[in-house]
Design an enzyme around this catalytic site. Structure first.
Site, PDB file in Angstrom:
ATOM      1  N   GLY A  31       0.808  -1.218   0.000  1.00  0.00           N
ATOM      2  CA  GLY A  31       0.000   0.000   0.000  1.00  0.00           C
ATOM      3  C   GLY A  31       0.838   1.262   0.000  1.00  0.00           C
ATOM      4  N   HIS A  34       2.298   4.429  -5.144  1.00  0.00           N
ATOM      5  CA  HIS A  34       2.899   5.506  -5.937  1.00  0.00           C
ATOM      6  C   HIS A  34       2.969   5.030  -7.388  1.00  0.00           C
ATOM      7  CE1 HIS A  34       6.447   2.994  -5.731  1.00  0.00           C
ATOM      8  NE2 HIS A  34       6.447   3.064  -4.407  1.00  0.00           N
ATOM      9  N   GLY A  36       5.283   3.891  -9.136  1.00  0.00           N
ATOM     10  CA  GLY A  36       5.996   2.618  -9.327  1.00  0.00           C
ATOM     11  C   GLY A  36       5.024   1.452  -9.239  1.00  0.00           C
ATOM     12  N   HIS A  37       4.197   1.443  -8.191  1.00  0.00           N
ATOM     13  CA  HIS A  37       3.190   0.386  -8.057  1.00  0.00           C
ATOM     14  C   HIS A  37       2.241   0.390  -9.260  1.00  0.00           C
ATOM     15  CE1 HIS A  37       3.915   1.224  -3.574  1.00  0.00           C
ATOM     16  NE2 HIS A  37       4.246  -0.044  -3.701  1.00  0.00           N
ATOM     17  N   GLY A 154       8.630  -5.389  -8.888  1.00  0.00           N
ATOM     18  CA  GLY A 154       9.450  -4.266  -9.346  1.00  0.00           C
ATOM     19  C   GLY A 154      10.931  -4.589  -9.242  1.00  0.00           C
ATOM     20  N   SER A 192       9.368   5.195  -3.653  1.00  0.00           N
ATOM     21  CA  SER A 192       9.187   4.254  -2.553  1.00  0.00           C
ATOM     22  C   SER A 192       8.202   4.854  -1.563  1.00  0.00           C
ATOM     23  CB  SER A 192      10.531   4.024  -1.852  1.00  0.00           C
ATOM     24  OG  SER A 192      10.324   3.440  -0.578  1.00  0.00           O
TER      25      SER A 192
END
Ligand code: AMP
Length: 288
Positions: A31, A34, A36-37, A154, A192
């Site tokens: 959770g 951002h 990246g997710h 990732g 991150s």
């Protein structure tokens, strides 16, 4: 978008998908999402197609945090996460609590773990002793529940992806592991959830991880026959610790497939590092 908190409910849904031959892509997260997710969600969608299902899990897994680490203060932003998931086209958010994930009255009663004993020993595994045992255990559980055809991880957590791949191979999980590139902020800092901890000048100092990767690349590319790993480590430690709030935890150069350290660093070797910026521990990695 469906939001599921219960293990039996998710199992019923996964069984239905299995019966109907529905393709399932899975993105496990803790959770505080951002970009990246969200890039992993996009990748999962590409892999399973418009008629497939994309499941994203949100679970801050207690067993992968060591004593004194940031488990209790790990950032959580449930409403924002759901908004981002909806906008990204996630089909199902699976967000169990500890009671759902770790039978009955939670973690204390759980006694079965999945342990990878080779790749998990070095780097993060050396700095955070029980970390990968928690990761492999929770990911194995999530794979059993979601039953995905593909799971997207990732490259930011390079060793984690390697350990999961090994677990999948060794334990014959019927899932393909896809690894997507690291998304970065404009100054190179890897995105991150923990970047939220960085206050004041620490945020700018945190870009030193990326700058040290670039410094290592330049050094390796300039040298014909490679550079001594010991010397390069010393040099980068000095480079990093010129930032007043930065303290190097580790920096290693290794073969990307085996994670075995190299004595001479040449192009194609992989670099991984962990740096404390103030109290915030950040990691990054890249091929040289
Ligand atoms: P986390 O929520 O930190 O456990 O991360 C969940 C997944 O997102 C893991 O597979 C991470 O490697 C991946 N991830 C985290 N940060 C990034 C990033 N900056 N770029 C790409 N993937 C990321």
């Amino acid at each position: 978008m469906q939001i599921i908190a219960s293990v039996p409910a998710l199992q019923r849904l996964a069984q239905r998908w299995s019966r109907t031959g529905t393709r399932v892509g899975f993105v496990p997260t803790m959770g505080s999402l951002h970009d990246g997710h969200l890039s992993l969600v996009k990748r999962a969608r590409q892999l399973v197609g418009p008629r497939g299902k994309v499941v994203l899990s949100i679970y801050v897994n207690p067993t992968q945090f060591g004593p004194g680490e940031d488990f209790s203060r790990y950032p959580r932003d449930w409403e924002r996460d759901l908004r981002l998931c909806r906008a990204a086209g996630v089909d199902v958010v699976f967000a169990p609590d500890d009671r759902q994930m770790y039978a009955g009255d939670a973690v204390a009663r759980h006694s079965t773990y999945v342990v990878e004993e080779d790749l998990a020993r070095t780097l993060e595994g050396a700095s955070r002793p029980a970390h990968f045992r928690g990761v492999t255990t929770v990911v194995a559980k999530l794979f059993n529940l979601v039953r995905p055809e593909v799971a997207v991880f990732g490259a930011k957590d390079f060793q984690q992806a390697a350990v999961i791949r090994r677990m999948v191979r060794d334990l014959n999980f019927p899932v393909h592991i896809d690894v997507a590139p690291t998304l970065r902020e404009p100054d190179g800092l890897a995105m991150s959830s923990r970047n939220q901890y960085l206050r004041g000048s620490k945020r700018a100092q945190a870009a030193v991880l990326w700058r040290s990767i670039r410094e290592a690349r330049r050094a390796v590319r300039r040298s014909r026959r490679g550079i001594s790993a010991v010397r390069l480590k010393q040099r980068l430690k000095r480079f990093i610790e010129r930032e007043p709030a930065a303290r190097l935890d580790y920096i290693e150069f290794f073969e990307p497939d085996t994670l075995v350290p190299v004595a001479k660093v040449t192009r194609g070797a992989h670099l991984a590092l962990a740096v404390f910026v103030g109290k915030t521990r950040l990691i990054d990695n890249a091929p040289l």
